[in-house]
Design an enzyme around this catalytic site. Structure first.
Site, PDB file in Angstrom:
ATOM      1  N   GLU A   1      -0.543  -9.187  -1.091  1.00 46.06           N
ATOM      2  CA  GLU A   1      -1.982  -9.484  -0.925  1.00 46.06           C
ATOM      3  C   GLU A   1      -2.726  -9.428  -2.249  1.00 46.06           C
ATOM      4  O   GLU A   1      -3.648 -10.197  -2.496  1.00 46.06           O
ATOM      5  CB  GLU A   1      -2.579  -8.517   0.098  1.00 46.06           C
ATOM      6  CG  GLU A   1      -2.069  -8.799   1.506  1.00 46.06           C
ATOM      7  CD  GLU A   1      -2.491  -7.757   2.501  1.00 46.06           C
ATOM      8  OE1 GLU A   1      -2.079  -6.583   2.347  1.00 46.06           O
ATOM      9  OE2 GLU A   1      -3.232  -8.080   3.427  1.00 46.06           O
TER      10      GLU A   1
ATOM     11  N   GLU B   1       4.343  -5.648   6.995  1.00 52.05           N
ATOM     12  CA  GLU B   1       3.552  -4.633   7.679  1.00 52.05           C
ATOM     13  C   GLU B   1       3.891  -4.531   9.164  1.00 52.05           C
ATOM     14  O   GLU B   1       3.823  -3.463   9.753  1.00 52.05           O
ATOM     15  CB  GLU B   1       2.061  -4.915   7.516  1.00 52.05           C
ATOM     16  CG  GLU B   1       1.521  -4.732   6.115  1.00 52.05           C
ATOM     17  CD  GLU B   1       1.602  -5.988   5.268  1.00 52.05           C
ATOM     18  OE1 GLU B   1       2.465  -6.854   5.523  1.00 52.05           O
ATOM     19  OE2 GLU B   1       0.793  -6.105   4.324  1.00 52.05           O
TER      20      GLU B   1
ATOM     21  N   GLY C   1       0.700  -5.054   0.742  1.00 52.81           N
ATOM     22  CA  GLY C   1      -0.468  -5.076  -0.137  1.00 52.81           C
ATOM     23  C   GLY C   1      -0.159  -5.683  -1.489  1.00 52.81           C
ATOM     24  O   GLY C   1      -1.030  -6.242  -2.155  1.00 52.81           O
TER      25      GLY C   1
ATOM     26  N   ALA D   1       0.875  -1.179   0.000  1.00 52.58           N
ATOM     27  CA  ALA D   1       0.000   0.000   0.000  1.00 52.58           C
ATOM     28  C   ALA D   1       0.905   1.220   0.000  1.00 52.58           C
ATOM     29  O   ALA D   1       2.095   1.138   0.316  1.00 52.58           O
ATOM     30  CB  ALA D   1      -0.876  -0.031   1.251  1.00 52.58           C
TER      31      ALA D   1
HETATM   32  N1  T1G Z   1       4.658   3.401   0.065  1.00 53.33           N
HETATM   33  C1  T1G Z   1       5.121   4.630  -0.273  1.00 53.33           C
HETATM   34  N2  T1G Z   1       6.400   4.895  -0.622  1.00 53.33           N
HETATM   35  C2  T1G Z   1       7.248   3.844  -0.630  1.00 53.33           C
HETATM   36  C3  T1G Z   1       6.848   2.546  -0.282  1.00 53.33           C
HETATM   37  C4  T1G Z   1       5.481   2.343   0.069  1.00 53.33           C
HETATM   38  N3  T1G Z   1       5.011   1.144   0.366  1.00 53.33           N
HETATM   39  N4  T1G Z   1       7.946   1.736  -0.380  1.00 53.33           N
HETATM   40  C5  T1G Z   1       8.961   2.507  -0.765  1.00 53.33           C
HETATM   41  N5  T1G Z   1       8.562   3.765  -0.921  1.00 53.33           N
HETATM   42  C6  T1G Z   1       9.396   4.900  -1.369  1.00 53.33           C
HETATM   43  C7  T1G Z   1      10.474   5.236  -0.366  1.00 53.33           C
HETATM   44  O1  T1G Z   1       9.960   6.111   0.615  1.00 53.33           O
HETATM   45  C8  T1G Z   1      11.501   5.895  -1.270  1.00 53.33           C
HETATM   46  O2  T1G Z   1      11.021   7.203  -1.537  1.00 53.33           O
HETATM   47  C9  T1G Z   1      11.374   5.106  -2.572  1.00 53.33           C
HETATM   48  O3  T1G Z   1      10.085   4.484  -2.536  1.00 53.33           O
HETATM   49  C10 T1G Z   1      12.424   4.029  -2.720  1.00 53.33           C
HETATM   50  O4  T1G Z   1      12.354   3.236  -1.526  1.00 53.33           O
HETATM   51  C11 T1G Z   1      -2.776  -2.985   3.442  1.00 53.33           C
HETATM   52  C12 T1G Z   1      -1.006  -1.866   5.117  1.00 53.33           C
HETATM   53  C13 T1G Z   1      10.316  -1.770  -1.737  1.00 53.33           C
HETATM   54  C14 T1G Z   1      12.204  -2.988  -0.608  1.00 53.33           C
HETATM   55  O5  T1G Z   1       6.456  -2.080   3.956  1.00 53.33           O
HETATM   56  O6  T1G Z   1      10.636  -2.160   1.901  1.00 53.33           O
HETATM   57  O7  T1G Z   1       0.910  -2.728   2.299  1.00 53.33           O
HETATM   58  O8  T1G Z   1      13.001   8.452  -0.552  1.00 53.33           O
HETATM   59  O9  T1G Z   1      14.661   3.811  -0.751  1.00 53.33           O
HETATM   60  O10 T1G Z   1      16.006   0.414  -0.885  1.00 53.33           O
HETATM   61  O11 T1G Z   1      -1.551  -4.856   4.054  1.00 53.33           O
HETATM   62  O12 T1G Z   1      11.160   0.553  -0.207  1.00 53.33           O
HETATM   63  O13 T1G Z   1      12.898   7.978  -3.007  1.00 53.33           O
HETATM   64  O14 T1G Z   1      11.288   9.613  -1.981  1.00 53.33           O
HETATM   65  O15 T1G Z   1      13.341   1.917   0.318  1.00 53.33           O
HETATM   66  O16 T1G Z   1      15.228  -0.168  -3.245  1.00 53.33           O
HETATM   67  C15 T1G Z   1       3.941  -2.625   3.059  1.00 53.33           C
HETATM   68  C16 T1G Z   1       8.197  -0.792   2.095  1.00 53.33           C
HETATM   69  C17 T1G Z   1       3.234  -1.311   3.140  1.00 53.33           C
HETATM   70  C18 T1G Z   1       7.468  -2.082   1.802  1.00 53.33           C
HETATM   71  C19 T1G Z   1      12.631  -0.947  -1.979  1.00 53.33           C
HETATM   72  N6  T1G Z   1       5.113  -2.511   2.212  1.00 53.33           N
HETATM   73  N7  T1G Z   1       9.240  -0.526   1.127  1.00 53.33           N
HETATM   74  O17 T1G Z   1      13.801  -0.662  -1.251  1.00 53.33           O
HETATM   75  O18 T1G Z   1      14.219   1.708  -2.062  1.00 53.33           O
HETATM   76  S1  T1G Z   1       1.858  -1.364   4.229  1.00 53.33           S
HETATM   77  C20 T1G Z   1       6.306  -2.226   2.767  1.00 53.33           C
HETATM   78  C21 T1G Z   1      10.418  -1.216   1.167  1.00 53.33           C
HETATM   79  C22 T1G Z   1       0.749  -2.382   3.443  1.00 53.33           C
HETATM   80  C23 T1G Z   1      -1.411  -3.586   3.433  1.00 53.33           C
HETATM   81  C24 T1G Z   1      -0.403  -2.888   4.243  1.00 53.33           C
HETATM   82  C25 T1G Z   1      11.467  -0.748   0.210  1.00 53.33           C
HETATM   83  C26 T1G Z   1      11.634  -1.639  -1.036  1.00 53.33           C
HETATM   84  P1  T1G Z   1      12.112   8.392  -1.791  1.00 53.33           P
HETATM   85  P2  T1G Z   1      13.702   2.681  -0.896  1.00 53.33           P
HETATM   86  P3  T1G Z   1      14.914   0.299  -1.881  1.00 53.33           P
END
Ligand code: T1G
Length: 678
Positions: free
Chosen positions: A112, A132, A109, A70
């Site tokens: 999911e 999450e 997400g 998400a």
């Molecule tokens: N939402 C918004 N921005 C995100 C994002 C996300 N999920 N993931 C990464 N970004 C942005 C990050 O802030 C950065 O922005 C850029 O992307 C590159 O990220 C309903 C509730 C995917 C492994 O927890 O683990 O789904 O600084 O520097 O090292 O069940 O990003 O460039 O402006 O980390 O190559 C669950 C979180 C969400 C994954 C890539 N998903 N992201 O790593 O790049 S909650 C996560 C990561 C959810 C549902 C629930 C990593 C990555 P900027 P980065 P990276």
């Protein structure tokens, strides 16, 4: 492969391949499932379903990854567009089989959405996960109900409660992925797979599967992981949902998931952990340097000192495949240091944390030497020698003559003045601090100390290199203790004063551990060594620490420090330490009084926040969230409290100010104006 691009709706486009509809999302940087992506996906899937000539639908993503979750940036704001759980249900309800074609990281997400699909194919390098919990949440789009049904309770607990991703092959082995396809042929292989399954009936829907209760797996999981989940709300909520998947209908289980998700979303812990997610990434940005600044190539790194710090520092680069020349003054020290490094690699390989060939590969990149002159071809040289300004100045004077033009010279000092060190060289622009935290090959924090003369490209190069060696880097200004250790000072001063006034080491440590710190000030002193920084004159006893050190109570390594330790290093309050404290109180004429836990919090934690505000006012940190990152990654501040500055803001600035004023501390301006939280 010919395709007819039918239409694009914002970040979603559809292509038709014969009777297969391919839906492609393109929403950089990570195809987060923001409102536009969700709405576009819904429309495309519904269009495919409505088209009777379509026999199967493939969903994939452009760019570097399948949906990475998400859009975390949307949390806490009014919901726009189709809710993610509803989108997943729409996909799953499709009477036309839907195939998820996965590359990169299908996370949260994203995973999911893939679970809502009827089939999942992935390239070998892909990872799938439900992280999450690391945001203080849980999979809120049906993941807690679908994942256990597909992979079983044990695997689902590992993925959901620990939040670590699994490889495509591991996902295939557990039934989460149907086929691992060609690394470079995902689009074609997903099409071929779609054609294979297009006519198969019934269409497999994860929600139709059942998963039996597995109390033994729950019990075993708690036994193995319970300790490290202490203090967190989300893990227990995750387990509740996984149990619901085994005991209740799918719909009822979804209701449990929804309820638990909303409780976490509305709690304080998730806000803190989401704050840190962005804070960590923001820390990498240098406000006054153009992100496109060309970086200096770093092909070889020199490390001076093969002791605990030098060896640990060197390992960071070796593990990232960067050759290292490591220098010691004596052969025996050099051999000892390189021996420790090899043994560290071998221990990790033995535990399966590294491939079996990792020790040889890493150590094969190491060039040990006794001569500083061998650093002449290094692009970055890091000194990790004795914390003495004279020694540092001598080293940098010699490096100035040895290092090649353009080489970056870094000191690992934990508090000495970088400007003063730089001044002995003719290349002040090439000098900065790289303050690693011990053990340097383990701790993620790296304080990058920017000297007055440090060149922008030098700073940018080191910040980028930090990411390559998997460190979380924070830019610090030149001041005593930089950011982390500077905030540690008021905590230590007040903790020692509290001892004199009537508190005990165990009371103060208990307050800190109850707060969520891994240990309190005195436990930390015993771990690090009570003799660290001691003047080594047993006759000179000016404070309680001197008295302990003089008696050889140097901490855990001596079996006695502020605590007594058994052979397993289990601590117990020390009657001898109590006597020493009483003696000091008597000498100072101090009458011990009962001290409340609240007073300990105000005087050891609020004072840290106050120092953080001063650090910001003086420009020694770029932003408040950087200070949070330092304390979470360098000192174990509990992530569910977001870091000192975030915590103070969530406590309420007025409460912190009142606490500081109550105990007579001058309040930093930024706490009053709110600047301290920006
Ligand atoms: N939402 C918004 N921005 C995100 C994002 C996300 N999920 N993931 C990464 N970004 C942005 C990050 O802030 C950065 O922005 C850029 O992307 C590159 O990220 C309903 C509730 C995917 C492994 O927890 O683990 O789904 O600084 O520097 O090292 O069940 O990003 O460039 O402006 O980390 O190559 C669950 C979180 C969400 C994954 C890539 N998903 N992201 O790593 O790049 S909650 C996560 C990561 C959810 C549902 C629930 C990593 C990555 P900027 P980065 P990276």
């Amino acid at each position: 492969m010919t395709s007819h691009s039918i239409e694009r709706s914002g970040p979603i486009r559809t292509e038709r391949e014969g009777d297969i509809l391919v839906i492609v999302a393109d929403s950089p940087p990570v195809n987060a499932l923001g409102a536009a992506v969700r709405d576009g996906l819904e429309a495309a899937v519904k269009a495919g379903v409505a088209d009777s000539s379509i026999s199967a639908i493939v969903i994939r993503c452009d760019g570097r990854t399948f949906f990475a979750g998400a859009d975390i940036g949307e949390f806490g704001k009014p919901l726009q567009g189709i809710p993610l759980p509803t989108l997943v249900d729409v996909i799953e309800a499709s009477p036309t089989p839907v195939i998820a074609a996965i590359h990169g990281t299908a996370l949260g997400g994203g995973c999911e959405v893939a679970l809502g699909c009827h089939y999942r194919v992935a390239v070998p390098s892909a990872k799938l996960g439900t992280p999450e919990v690391k945001l203080g949440l849980l999979p809120g789009a049906g993941g807690t109900q679908r994942l256990p049904r597909l992979v079983g309770v044990k695997a689902a607990l590992e993925m959901i409660v620990l939040g670590n991703p699994v490889s495509a092959q591991a996902a295939a082995d557990m039934g989460l992925v149907d086929k691992v396809v060609g690394e470079d042929t995902l689009a074609a292989d997903a099409l071929a797979f779609a054609r294979e399954v297009a006519g198969k009936r019934p269409i497999p829907r994860v929600r139709d599967r059942l998963v039996a209760p597995d109390p033994a797996a729950i019990e075993a999981f708690r036994k193995t992981h319970g300790r490290k989940l202490r203090g967190f709300d989300a893990p227990e909520a995750c387990i509740t949902c996984v149990v619901a998947a085994t005991e209740q209908s799918f719909e009822d289980g979804l209701a449990v998931e929804r309820e638990q998700f909303m409780a976490l979303m509305n709690g304080t812990q998730s806000a803190a952990q989401r704050h840190l997610f962005f804070a960590e990434r923001k820390a990498a940005k240098i406000d006054d340097i153009d992100a496109a600044t060309p970086l200096r190539p770093i092909k070889r790194v020199g490390v001076i000192g093969a002791g605990t710090m030098g060896g640990g520092i060197a390992m960071n680069f070796l593990s990232a495949g960067v050759p290292v020349t490591i220098v010691e003054m004596q052969q025996e020290a050099l051999d000892r240091g390189t021996g420790v490094m090899r043994r560290n690699y071998e221990a990790s390989a033995a535990k399966g944390r590294l491939p079996a060939d990792a020790p040889d590969k890493a150590m094969g990149l190491l060039s040990p030497t006794l001569s500083l002159d061998d650093l002449g071809d290094c692009d970055l040289i890091i000194e990790a020698v004795y914390e003495d300004m004279g020694v540092k100045k001598d080293i940098f004077t010699r490096l100035d003559a040895i290092a090649k033009p353009g080489a970056i010279l870094a000191s690992n000092t934990s508090y000495l003045n970088i400007d003063e060190i730089a001044a002995v060289t003719k290349r002040t622009g090439d000098v900065l601090g790289m303050h690693f935290f011990s053990p340097a090959n383990v701790m993620k924090l790296l304080e990058v100390v920017r000297g007055r003369q440090t060149a922008p490209d030098v700073l940018a190069t080191v910040m980028a290199l930090a990411k390559k060696i998997r460190k979380v880097a924070v830019v610090a200004g030149v001041c005593d203790g930089f950011i982390g250790n500077r905030m540690l000072m008021p905590r230590q001063v007040e903790a020692n004063k509290l001892l004199m006034e009537g508190a005990t080491p165990e009371q103060i440590d208990r307050v800190h551990v109850a707060f969520g710190m891994p240990m309190g000030p005195f436990q930390m002193a015993d771990l690090a060594g009570v003799d660290i920084g001691w003047h080594r004159d047993p006759g000179r006893i000016e404070n309680i620490r001197d008295a302990l050190a003089a008696e050889g109570r140097w901490g855990q390594k001596k079996g006695a420090g502020f605590y007594d330790y058994d052979e397993k290093r289990n601590p117990t309050p020390s009657p001898r330490v109590a006597e020493i404290i009483d003696d000091f109180r008597a000498k100072e004429g101090a009458t011990p009084r009962a001290i409340s836990d609240d007073e300990i919090v105000a005087r050891t934690l609020y004072t840290m926040v106050n120092e953080g505000a001063l650090i910001l006012e003086e420009g020694m940190a770029q932003r408040a969230s950087d200070i949070d990152v330092v304390w979470v990654y360098g000192y174990g501040w509990p992530v569910y409290r977001g870091g000192p500055m975030f915590w103070a803001q969530s406590e309420g600035a007025e409460k912190v100010i009142a606490g500081l004023e109550r105990y007579g501390f001058p309040v930093a301006k930024g706490l009053k104006t709110g600047e301290a939280f920006k």
